[in-house]
Motif scaffolding. Structure first.
Motif, PDB file in Angstrom:
ATOM      1  N   ALA A  65     -45.652  -1.173  10.215  1.00  0.00           N
ATOM      2  CA  ALA A  65     -44.450  -1.863   9.739  1.00  0.00           C
ATOM      3  C   ALA A  65     -43.487  -2.098  10.888  1.00  0.00           C
ATOM      4  CB  ALA A  65     -43.763  -1.044   8.656  1.00  0.00           C
ATOM      5  N   PHE A  66     -42.946  -3.302  10.948  1.00  0.00           N
ATOM      6  CA  PHE A  66     -41.967  -3.665  11.961  1.00  0.00           C
ATOM      7  C   PHE A  66     -40.668  -3.994  11.238  1.00  0.00           C
ATOM      8  CE2 PHE A  66     -44.974  -3.780  15.369  1.00  0.00           C
ATOM      9  CZ  PHE A  66     -46.179  -4.104  14.754  1.00  0.00           C
ATOM     10  N   GLY A  67     -39.646  -3.196  11.503  1.00  0.00           N
ATOM     11  CA  GLY A  67     -38.378  -3.391  10.831  1.00  0.00           C
ATOM     12  C   GLY A  67     -37.762  -2.058  10.470  1.00  0.00           C
ATOM     13  N   ARG A  68     -36.780  -2.112   9.654  1.00  0.00           N
ATOM     14  CA  ARG A  68     -36.019  -0.919   9.346  1.00  0.00           C
ATOM     15  C   ARG A  68     -36.558  -0.160   8.147  1.00  0.00           C
ATOM     16  NH1 ARG A  68     -29.989  -2.779   8.677  1.00  0.00           N
ATOM     17  NH2 ARG A  68     -29.775  -0.533   8.354  1.00  0.00           N
ATOM     18  N   ALA A  69     -36.284   1.114   8.112  1.00  0.00           N
ATOM     19  CA  ALA A  69     -36.379   1.931   6.894  1.00  0.00           C
ATOM     20  C   ALA A  69     -37.774   2.077   6.319  1.00  0.00           C
ATOM     21  CB  ALA A  69     -35.443   1.364   5.806  1.00  0.00           C
ATOM     22  N   PHE A  70     -38.819   2.056   7.169  1.00  0.00           N
ATOM     23  CA  PHE A  70     -40.172   2.268   6.649  1.00  0.00           C
ATOM     24  C   PHE A  70     -40.240   3.568   5.861  1.00  0.00           C
ATOM     25  CE2 PHE A  70     -44.716   2.160   6.525  1.00  0.00           C
ATOM     26  CZ  PHE A  70     -45.149   3.461   6.722  1.00  0.00           C
ATOM     27  N   GLY A  71     -39.603   4.602   6.338  1.00  0.00           N
ATOM     28  CA  GLY A  71     -39.658   5.903   5.690  1.00  0.00           C
ATOM     29  C   GLY A  71     -39.053   5.929   4.304  1.00  0.00           C
ATOM     30  N   ASP A  72     -38.255   4.939   3.955  1.00  0.00           N
ATOM     31  CA  ASP A  72     -37.609   4.874   2.644  1.00  0.00           C
ATOM     32  C   ASP A  72     -38.452   4.127   1.613  1.00  0.00           C
ATOM     33  OD1 ASP A  72     -34.305   4.340   4.080  1.00  0.00           O
ATOM     34  OD2 ASP A  72     -35.424   6.187   3.691  1.00  0.00           O
ATOM     35  N   TYR A  73     -39.523   3.467   2.059  1.00  0.00           N
ATOM     36  CA  TYR A  73     -40.284   2.595   1.176  1.00  0.00           C
ATOM     37  C   TYR A  73     -41.463   3.318   0.552  1.00  0.00           C
ATOM     38  CZ  TYR A  73     -37.884  -1.232   3.617  1.00  0.00           C
ATOM     39  OH  TYR A  73     -36.952  -2.071   4.156  1.00  0.00           O
ATOM     40  N   ALA A  74     -41.813   2.952  -0.657  1.00  0.00           N
ATOM     41  CA  ALA A  74     -43.137   3.263  -1.188  1.00  0.00           C
ATOM     42  C   ALA A  74     -44.107   2.245  -0.617  1.00  0.00           C
ATOM     43  CB  ALA A  74     -43.136   3.203  -2.711  1.00  0.00           C
ATOM     44  N   MET A  75     -45.313   2.704  -0.305  1.00  0.00           N
ATOM     45  CA  MET A  75     -46.311   1.839   0.303  1.00  0.00           C
ATOM     46  C   MET A  75     -47.591   1.872  -0.526  1.00  0.00           C
ATOM     47  SD  MET A  75     -44.763   0.666   2.988  1.00  0.00           S
ATOM     48  CE  MET A  75     -46.173  -0.129   3.784  1.00  0.00           C
ATOM     49  N   ALA A  76     -48.318   0.784  -0.492  1.00  0.00           N
ATOM     50  CA  ALA A  76     -49.544   0.709  -1.287  1.00  0.00           C
ATOM     51  C   ALA A  76     -50.604  -0.108  -0.573  1.00  0.00           C
ATOM     52  CB  ALA A  76     -49.251   0.083  -2.653  1.00  0.00           C
ATOM     53  N   TRP A  77     -51.835   0.136  -0.965  1.00  0.00           N
ATOM     54  CA  TRP A  77     -52.968  -0.699  -0.589  1.00  0.00           C
ATOM     55  C   TRP A  77     -53.457  -1.402  -1.856  1.00  0.00           C
ATOM     56  CZ3 TRP A  77     -54.282  -1.745   4.293  1.00  0.00           C
ATOM     57  CH2 TRP A  77     -53.891  -0.861   5.296  1.00  0.00           C
ATOM     58  N   VAL A  78     -53.660  -2.694  -1.729  1.00  0.00           N
ATOM     59  CA  VAL A  78     -54.151  -3.537  -2.823  1.00  0.00           C
ATOM     60  C   VAL A  78     -55.287  -4.366  -2.249  1.00  0.00           C
ATOM     61  CG1 VAL A  78     -53.534  -5.362  -4.450  1.00  0.00           C
ATOM     62  CG2 VAL A  78     -51.857  -3.600  -3.870  1.00  0.00           C
ATOM     63  N   ARG A  79     -56.331  -4.586  -2.994  1.00  0.00           N
ATOM     64  CA  ARG A  79     -57.459  -5.361  -2.476  1.00  0.00           C
ATOM     65  C   ARG A  79     -57.774  -6.528  -3.390  1.00  0.00           C
ATOM     66  NH1 ARG A  79     -62.412  -0.979  -3.336  1.00  0.00           N
ATOM     67  NH2 ARG A  79     -62.507  -1.080  -5.612  1.00  0.00           N
ATOM     68  N   THR A 128     -39.229  -1.477  -1.742  1.00  0.00           N
ATOM     69  CA  THR A 128     -38.002  -0.915  -1.194  1.00  0.00           C
ATOM     70  C   THR A 128     -37.374   0.139  -2.082  1.00  0.00           C
ATOM     71  OG1 THR A 128     -36.720  -2.728  -2.121  1.00  0.00           O
ATOM     72  CG2 THR A 128     -37.518  -2.993   0.139  1.00  0.00           C
ATOM     73  N   THR A 129     -37.819   0.250  -3.340  1.00  0.00           N
ATOM     74  CA  THR A 129     -37.275   1.279  -4.226  1.00  0.00           C
ATOM     75  C   THR A 129     -37.680   2.682  -3.778  1.00  0.00           C
ATOM     76  OG1 THR A 129     -39.191   1.244  -5.680  1.00  0.00           O
ATOM     77  CG2 THR A 129     -37.379  -0.278  -6.202  1.00  0.00           C
ATOM     78  N   GLY A 130     -38.816   2.762  -3.045  1.00  0.00           N
ATOM     79  CA  GLY A 130     -39.296   4.067  -2.635  1.00  0.00           C
ATOM     80  C   GLY A 130     -40.234   4.724  -3.635  1.00  0.00           C
ATOM     81  N   TYR A 131     -40.317   4.147  -4.835  1.00  0.00           N
ATOM     82  CA  TYR A 131     -41.134   4.747  -5.889  1.00  0.00           C
ATOM     83  C   TYR A 131     -42.283   3.814  -6.256  1.00  0.00           C
ATOM     84  CZ  TYR A 131     -37.317   8.030  -6.208  1.00  0.00           C
ATOM     85  OH  TYR A 131     -36.388   8.986  -5.894  1.00  0.00           O
ATOM     86  N   VAL A 132     -43.310   4.413  -6.867  1.00  0.00           N
ATOM     87  CA  VAL A 132     -44.494   3.655  -7.241  1.00  0.00           C
ATOM     88  C   VAL A 132     -44.425   3.298  -8.710  1.00  0.00           C
ATOM     89  CG1 VAL A 132     -47.004   3.703  -7.447  1.00  0.00           C
ATOM     90  CG2 VAL A 132     -45.890   4.771  -5.474  1.00  0.00           C
ATOM     91  N   SER A 133     -44.511   2.014  -9.016  1.00  0.00           N
ATOM     92  CA  SER A 133     -44.584   1.558 -10.392  1.00  0.00           C
ATOM     93  C   SER A 133     -45.946   0.913 -10.610  1.00  0.00           C
ATOM     94  CB  SER A 133     -43.471   0.546 -10.675  1.00  0.00           C
ATOM     95  OG  SER A 133     -43.596  -0.566  -9.804  1.00  0.00           O
ATOM     96  N   HIS A 134     -46.309   0.749 -11.888  1.00  0.00           N
ATOM     97  CA  HIS A 134     -47.593   0.118 -12.222  1.00  0.00           C
ATOM     98  C   HIS A 134     -47.318  -1.039 -13.167  1.00  0.00           C
ATOM     99  CE1 HIS A 134     -49.974   3.158 -10.214  1.00  0.00           C
ATOM    100  NE2 HIS A 134     -49.151   4.053 -10.717  1.00  0.00           N
ATOM    101  N   PRO A 135     -47.527  -2.308 -12.705  1.00  0.00           N
ATOM    102  CA  PRO A 135     -48.078  -2.681 -11.408  1.00  0.00           C
ATOM    103  C   PRO A 135     -47.096  -2.407 -10.274  1.00  0.00           C
ATOM    104  CG  PRO A 135     -47.346  -4.624 -12.570  1.00  0.00           C
ATOM    105  CD  PRO A 135     -47.216  -3.495 -13.529  1.00  0.00           C
ATOM    106  N   PHE A 136     -47.640  -2.277  -9.066  1.00  0.00           N
ATOM    107  CA  PHE A 136     -46.814  -1.970  -7.913  1.00  0.00           C
ATOM    108  C   PHE A 136     -45.869  -3.126  -7.628  1.00  0.00           C
ATOM    109  CE2 PHE A 136     -45.894   0.583  -4.308  1.00  0.00           C
ATOM    110  CZ  PHE A 136     -45.608  -0.278  -3.269  1.00  0.00           C
TER     111      PHE A 136
END
Length: 123
Positions: free
Chosen positions: A24-38, A100-108
């Motif tokens: 990730a390039f930019g601010r606040a990566f540590g605040d984000y929830a992250m996911a892999w989608v295929r 950017t919410t930091g949390y995982v929802s379904h769907p993401f």
């Protein structure tokens, strides 16, 4: 604003392993929830795994349980997907996404997407 760049895809035989990375390039990566989608050819995008900003993980149990592991290194602004025991049905373009919410929802609920990296598993 954040930009995501995936790498690590390739061609592998069934039973093999890969490690995908998303930087990730930019601010606040540590605040984000992250996911892999295929997304496989001719199919809709399919959730693979996600990790909250504090490290809680969730997986698409039906398809990747026990084979894939998601992790993050906030010091390196990088998300990983460790793939083991790969199957031909894992063939797809793999995208990383950030919420950017930091949390995982379904769907993401992604706010940002990477450009994707191709994983091809031969039988």
């Amino acid at each position: 604003q954040v930009q995501l760049g995936e790498s690590g895809g390739g061609l592998v035989q069934a039973g093999g392993a890969l490690r995908l990375s998303c930087t990730a390039f930019g601010r606040a990566f540590g605040d984000y929830a992250m996911a892999w989608v295929r997304q496989a050819p001719g199919k809709e995008r399919d959730f693979v795994a996600a990790v909250t900003w504090i490290g809680y993980t969730t997986y698409n149990a039906d398809s990747v349980k026990g084979r894939f592991t998601i992790s993050r290194d906030n010091a390196k602004n990088t998300l990983y997907l460790h793939q083991n025991s790969l199957k031909p049905e894992d063939t797809a373009v793999y995208y990383c996404a950030a919420a950017t919410t930091g949390y995982v929802s379904h769907p993401f609920a992604a706010d940002y997407w990477g450009q994707g990296t191709q994983v091809t598993v031969s039988s």
